[in-house]
Design an enzyme around this catalytic site. Structure first.
Site, PDB file in Angstrom:
ATOM      1  N   GLN A 102      38.862  64.298 -26.542  1.00 54.44           N
ATOM      2  CA  GLN A 102      38.283  62.964 -26.352  1.00 54.44           C
ATOM      3  C   GLN A 102      39.227  61.886 -26.882  1.00 54.44           C
ATOM      4  O   GLN A 102      39.762  61.991 -27.985  1.00 54.44           O
ATOM      5  CB  GLN A 102      36.919  62.900 -27.063  1.00 54.44           C
ATOM      6  CG  GLN A 102      36.146  61.620 -26.842  1.00 54.44           C
ATOM      7  CD  GLN A 102      35.647  61.432 -25.396  1.00 54.44           C
ATOM      8  OE1 GLN A 102      35.496  62.398 -24.645  1.00 54.44           O
ATOM      9  NE2 GLN A 102      35.398  60.199 -25.011  1.00 54.44           N
TER      10      GLN A 102
ATOM     11  N   ASP B 112      40.410  67.338 -17.500  1.00 54.91           N
ATOM     12  CA  ASP B 112      40.308  65.909 -17.749  1.00 54.91           C
ATOM     13  C   ASP B 112      41.401  65.167 -16.965  1.00 54.91           C
ATOM     14  O   ASP B 112      41.286  63.966 -16.715  1.00 54.91           O
ATOM     15  CB  ASP B 112      40.532  65.714 -19.254  1.00 54.91           C
ATOM     16  CG  ASP B 112      39.882  64.481 -19.808  1.00 54.91           C
ATOM     17  OD1 ASP B 112      38.928  63.979 -19.204  1.00 54.91           O
ATOM     18  OD2 ASP B 112      40.337  64.034 -20.877  1.00 54.91           O
TER      19      ASP B 112
ATOM     20  N   LYS C 222      28.492  65.382 -22.663  1.00 57.60           N
ATOM     21  CA  LYS C 222      29.282  66.340 -21.876  1.00 57.60           C
ATOM     22  C   LYS C 222      28.851  67.775 -22.215  1.00 57.60           C
ATOM     23  O   LYS C 222      28.691  68.616 -21.331  1.00 57.60           O
ATOM     24  CB  LYS C 222      30.784  66.144 -22.155  1.00 57.60           C
ATOM     25  CG  LYS C 222      31.344  64.863 -21.532  1.00 57.60           C
ATOM     26  CD  LYS C 222      32.728  64.485 -22.061  1.00 57.60           C
ATOM     27  CE  LYS C 222      33.116  63.096 -21.544  1.00 57.60           C
ATOM     28  NZ  LYS C 222      34.396  62.592 -22.054  1.00 57.60           N
TER      29      LYS C 222
HETATM   30  N1  GUN Z   1      37.513  58.453 -23.422  1.00 60.35           N
HETATM   31  C1  GUN Z   1      36.901  57.655 -22.515  1.00 60.35           C
HETATM   32  N2  GUN Z   1      36.880  58.238 -21.306  1.00 60.35           N
HETATM   33  C2  GUN Z   1      37.497  59.436 -21.438  1.00 60.35           C
HETATM   34  C3  GUN Z   1      37.799  60.482 -20.528  1.00 60.35           C
HETATM   35  O1  GUN Z   1      37.484  60.439 -19.335  1.00 60.35           O
HETATM   36  N3  GUN Z   1      38.454  61.539 -21.074  1.00 60.35           N
HETATM   37  C4  GUN Z   1      38.821  61.584 -22.380  1.00 60.35           C
HETATM   38  N4  GUN Z   1      39.473  62.668 -22.796  1.00 60.35           N
HETATM   39  N5  GUN Z   1      38.555  60.629 -23.240  1.00 60.35           N
HETATM   40  C5  GUN Z   1      37.899  59.556 -22.771  1.00 60.35           C
END
Ligand code: GUN
Length: 294
Positions: free
Chosen positions: A97, A120, A53
Site C-alpha cells: 500500500q 497492483d 481489500k
Molecule cells: N494507494 C492509493 N491507491 C493505491 C493503489 O491502487 N495501490 C497501492 N499499492 N497503493 C495505493
C-alpha cells in the site's frame, strides 16, 4: 437533462459475483488464489483501504495474507517481507500500500516487485509492458493498475466509446493520471493531462468529452469547467470541512451539466477493489496454466 449516474458500486458487485463463481468452480480448500497486502504504518486512510481489500478477497473465496508492519520498518526489512511473499506459492498477488514512510523509497519496492505477482501493476517490469502495449489486446500480457482499469470499465459500462473523443485527465500521478492517459490513448481517445502547473486549466477541461478527475482537491471540478453532456468520472476521495467524503468534482452542480457522472462514494473506489480481485484471479489462473502439461 440530468446526468446518468455511473454506479461503480453496482458494477463492482456484479464483477465480484463473477469472480466468486469462477473461484468456486476452479478452487479447492488447498488451492485458491491468494493476495498478500503489506501496510507499513498506521495511516488511517490506508488502513481502511487495506481492510476493504482484505474483506473483498475473503468474500470472493480468495485467501488474504495480511502483513501490517510498524511505521519504523526499514527499506531492507520491507524488501525481506516482499522476498518471503515472492517465494510463497500460496501468494499469487502482492500489494504494497502506498504511500510509504519516508525512509522507504517507493522505487525500491517497484524494483523488487515480482512480475508474476504484480497485481497492483506498479512494478518496473509490468510498467514497461503496460506502456509498450500498442493495442488494448497487448494489455493481456500485463496487469493494468486497478484504479485506471476500473475507470475504463465504468466509461465502457456507460456505453461511451473513447474512440475519437477528447479526453482530459486531471492529475499526473503514477497511481492514476499517467496510466489513465495511456489507457485512453490506447482506446483511441485524444488524451490530455492537466495538473497544478497547467495554464488555462478550465478551458482545457472544457474541451473534453471524457473527464477523469484525480487531482486530489475537494470539489475542484465545477460545472462551468465541463462541456454539456460530458462523461465525468471522479477518482477523488477527500473530506470536506464537515468530515463528509466528497470527490474532486462538484457532484450536485454537475448533475445537470454532465451526460454521465460517477458519485463519491460508490463510484471508482469499489471498482478499484474489483479490479484488484480480477488481476489476482488472472495471476492465479496463469499459475494453473503454467503447471498443467502442454
Ligand atoms: N494507494 C492509493 N491507491 C493505491 C493503489 O491502487 N495501490 C497501492 N499499492 N497503493 C495505493
Amino acid at each position: 437533462m440530468a446526468a446518468t449516474i455511473i454506479d461503480g458500486k453496482a458494477l463492482a458487485a456484479s464483477i465480484r459475483k463473477g469472480i466468486a463463481s469462477e473461484i468456486a468452480a476452479l478452487a479447492s480448500e488447498n488451492h485458491r488464489p491468494g493476495l498478500a497486502t503489506v501496510l507499513v504504518g498506521d495511516d488511517p486512510a490506508s488502513a481502511v483501504y487495506v481492510r476493504n481489500k482484505i474483506q473483498a478477497c475473503r468474500e470472493v473465496g480468495m485467501a488474504a495474507i495480511d502483513r501490517h508492519l510498524p511505521i519504523s520498518t526499514s527499506e531492507k526489512e520491507l524488501l525481506h517481507h516482499m522476498k518471503e511473499l515472492t517465494d510463497d506459492p500460496k501468494v499469487n498477488g502482492i500489494l504494497v500500500q502506498l504511500p510509504l514512510p519516508d525512509q522507504i523509497s517507493p522505487m525500491a519496492v517497484f524494483e523488487a516487485m515480482p512480475e508474476a505477482k504484480d497485481v497492483d501493476g506498479f512494478g518496473i517490469a509490468n510498467w514497461g509492458r503496460l506502456f509498450l502495449a500498442r493495442t488494448p489486446k497487448e494489455l493481456e500480457h500485463c496487469f493494468v493498475p486497478c484504479t485506471p482499469l476500473g475507470v475504463l470499465r465504468m466509461i465502457e459500462s456507460a456505453g461511451v466509446n473513447p474512440e475519437g473523443k477528447m479526453a482530459c485527465v486531471l492529475g499526473r500521478s503514477n497511481i492514476v493520471g499517467k496510466p489513465m492517459a495511456h489507457l485512453l490513448t490506447l482506446y483511441n481517445a485524444t488524451a490530455t493531462v492537466v495538473h497544478s502547473k497547467t495554464k488555462n486549466l478550465p478551458q482545457v477541461v472544457k474541451q473534453a468529452d471524457i473527464v477523469v478527475a484525480a487531482i486530489g482537491k475537494a470539489l475542484f471540478v465545477t460545472a462551468d469547467m465541463v462541456r454539456p453532456g460530458a462523461c465525468v468520472v471522479d477518482v477523488g476521495i477527500n473530506r470536506n470541512e464537515n468530515g463528509k467524503l466528497v470527490g474532486d468534482c462538484d457532484f450536485e452542480a454537475l448533475r445537470d451539466k454532465a451526460g454521465y457522472l460517477s458519485p463519491v462514494p460508490g463510484g471508482v473506489g469499489p471498482m478499484t477493489i474489483a479490479m484488484l480481485l480480477s488481476n489476482t484471479l488472472k495471476a492465479w489462473k496463469r499459475t494453473i496454466k503454467s503447471a498443467s502439461p502442454s
